[in-house]
Design an enzyme around this catalytic site. Structure first.
Site, PDB file in Angstrom:
ATOM      1  N   ARG A  72      27.033  20.051 -25.414  1.00 60.56           N
ATOM      2  CA  ARG A  72      26.583  19.729 -26.764  1.00 60.56           C
ATOM      3  C   ARG A  72      26.930  20.957 -27.602  1.00 60.56           C
ATOM      4  NH1 ARG A  72      21.685  16.925 -24.565  1.00 60.56           N
ATOM      5  NH2 ARG A  72      21.946  14.728 -25.076  1.00 60.56           N
ATOM      6  N   TYR A  73      28.018  20.852 -28.323  1.00 59.15           N
ATOM      7  CA  TYR A  73      28.572  22.033 -28.994  1.00 59.15           C
ATOM      8  C   TYR A  73      28.955  21.645 -30.413  1.00 59.15           C
ATOM      9  CZ  TYR A  73      31.498  26.203 -29.617  1.00 59.15           C
ATOM     10  OH  TYR A  73      32.042  27.385 -30.060  1.00 59.15           O
ATOM     11  N   GLY A 132      27.620  11.178 -31.882  1.00 66.08           N
ATOM     12  CA  GLY A 132      28.268  12.434 -32.242  1.00 66.08           C
ATOM     13  C   GLY A 132      29.685  12.531 -31.723  1.00 66.08           C
ATOM     14  N   THR A 133      29.891  12.070 -30.498  1.00 68.20           N
ATOM     15  CA  THR A 133      31.228  12.101 -29.903  1.00 68.20           C
ATOM     16  C   THR A 133      32.197  11.242 -30.696  1.00 68.20           C
ATOM     17  OG1 THR A 133      30.330  12.485 -27.690  1.00 68.20           O
ATOM     18  CG2 THR A 133      32.561  11.572 -27.825  1.00 68.20           C
ATOM     19  N   ASP A 170      20.250   6.345 -24.510  1.00 65.70           N
ATOM     20  CA  ASP A 170      19.380   6.028 -25.643  1.00 65.70           C
ATOM     21  C   ASP A 170      19.669   4.659 -26.251  1.00 65.70           C
ATOM     22  OD1 ASP A 170      17.901   8.464 -25.669  1.00 65.70           O
ATOM     23  OD2 ASP A 170      19.612   9.463 -26.569  1.00 65.70           O
TER      24      ASP A 170
END
Length: 388
Positions: A76-77, A106-107, A135
């Site tokens: 997670r960056y 996010g990806t 999720d």
């Protein structure tokens, strides 16, 4: 003839079936393409930590098909615009024109940014997103790989913890089970799958979709304990009060974030003890929700395998900048699905909430939700018998 290259990566939180998609993509592409894996997701791509996938390590990679986690490593960056530019630089440098990455919201947003930068430079790039998150909060797909297995684990754990409390009710009255779920309550809602009567656990469920009111919670717990002598509560880690504030979170020092969700079960347990005087225990299901191999859903695994294969088919068909989506075709007389694709540019940043038709007036999962969930988590999940 020189083979085209495909880069495969894994990003975000892993699941118990993330590797099933990855290995299936490898199996489908190994004879036609030069394959590379990005170690530690986008961070590895940024740092050029790429490994070839070939006859030297193929047998070891194939062994991961039913192993939880992410065998390439993930991250997670936070990626800046400059980082995105550097990633496109690295893809260009290594002459990689095909990218397959698994992840959540996010990806998919990052993949779309990479595609846009590559197009602005005139560098043709095919990008295929594989949906993956326990999720289940990714839009434009009926559900996400990883969720079915997490739901199965939570449903079975709640059923069993509830049965344990039922036996202990003479000297323990309340268990508060905490599940994952930052902004949506799909995982916590799954706890009701084995509930067939009002006596079956869970007796109370609290989701982020509804404002959490502490006084109402204490009143409902009190009434439930007075009715049956004990109460099993399931609460999502992301529940918030009327001001939108989290009830609990814990500090974490690293280069990504300074706090993580967690601790709401402990917070509520202490409130129950102090305000109601009941013996209460906090149960944190933790990382087992997304990594418990013995609770992997058969359907979840099947769909993850097919999605991995589909990713390579889309590359061969010259599809670009898309995410694979699962479309539910039928539930009756039996569940069936199709794999389609949606444009990455259409993926939104906001998480998918549980729709209102899946919740009753109290904001808790209803029968319609259970019917939707059952084929994903397993038709073999049912309540235990009762004597008293």
């Amino acid at each position: 003839m020189k083979k085209e290259k495909i880069l495969i990566g894994q990003s975000g939180g892993p699941t118990s079936v993330t590797n099933a998609s990855f290995v299936s993509s490898v199996e489908s592409a190994i004879d036609k393409y030069d394959l590379y894996g990005a170690l530690y997701g986008f961070e590895g791509l940024l740092e050029e930590k790429l490994i070839p996938i070939n006859e030297h390590n193929l047998n070891d990679i194939l062994k991961f098909k039913k192993v939880p986690g992410a065998c390439l490593g993930t991250c997670r960056y936070y990626l800046s615009d400059e980082d995105i530019e550097m990633i496109v630089d690295n893809l260009t440098k290594h002459e990689i024109r095909n990218v397959v990455f698994s992840g959540g919201n996010g990806t998919m947003l990052v993949l779309n940014k990479i595609y846009r930068v590559s197009q602005s430079r005139g560098y043709d790039l095919k990008i295929i997103g594989i949906p993956k998150t326990v999720d289940n909060d990714l839009e434009l797909t009926d559900h996400t790989p990883g969720f079915g297995s997490a739901a199965r684990f939570v449903a079975l754990s709640t059923r069993d913890i509830g049965k344990d409390l039922e036996a202990m009710r003479r000297f323990e009255q309340v268990r508060v089970i905490e599940t994952m779920g930052r902004n949506s309550g799909w995982i916590a809602a799954s706890s009701v799958l084995a509930r067939e009567t009002q006596e079956d656990a869970p007796h109370l469920v609290y989701l982020p979709e509804k404002e959490f009111k502490l006084n109402d919670f204490l009143g409902e717990v009190k009434e439930s304990v007075n009715t049956r002598g004990y109460t099993t509560v399931v609460v999502s880690e992301g529940i918030r009060n009327g001001k939108g504030e989290l009830l609990a979170q814990k500090s974490l020092q690293n280069n990504v974030e300074t706090s993580v969700l967690g601790g709401v079960s402990e917070f509520l347990t202490e409130k129950v003890k102090k305000e109601l005087g009941f013996s209460s225990r906090a149960e944190l299901l933790g990382m087992s929700q997304r990594s418990f191999q013995m609770a992997v859903s058969t359907q979840d695994y099947l769909e993850s395998v097919k999605i991995g294969k589909k990713a390579i088919e889309l590359i061969e068909n010259d599809d670009v900048n898309v995410m694979i989506s699962i479309e539910r075709v039928a539930d009756i007389p039996e569940y069936s699905f199709e794999l389609n694709q949606v444009m990455l540019k259409d993926i939104v940043k906001t998480e998918k909430k549980i729709p209102e038709n899946f919740l009753n007036e109290a904001g808790r999962p209803n029968a319609e939700f259970k019917n939707w969930l059952r084929p994903l988590a397993g038709f073999d999940i049912s309540a235990y018998p009762r004597i008293i």
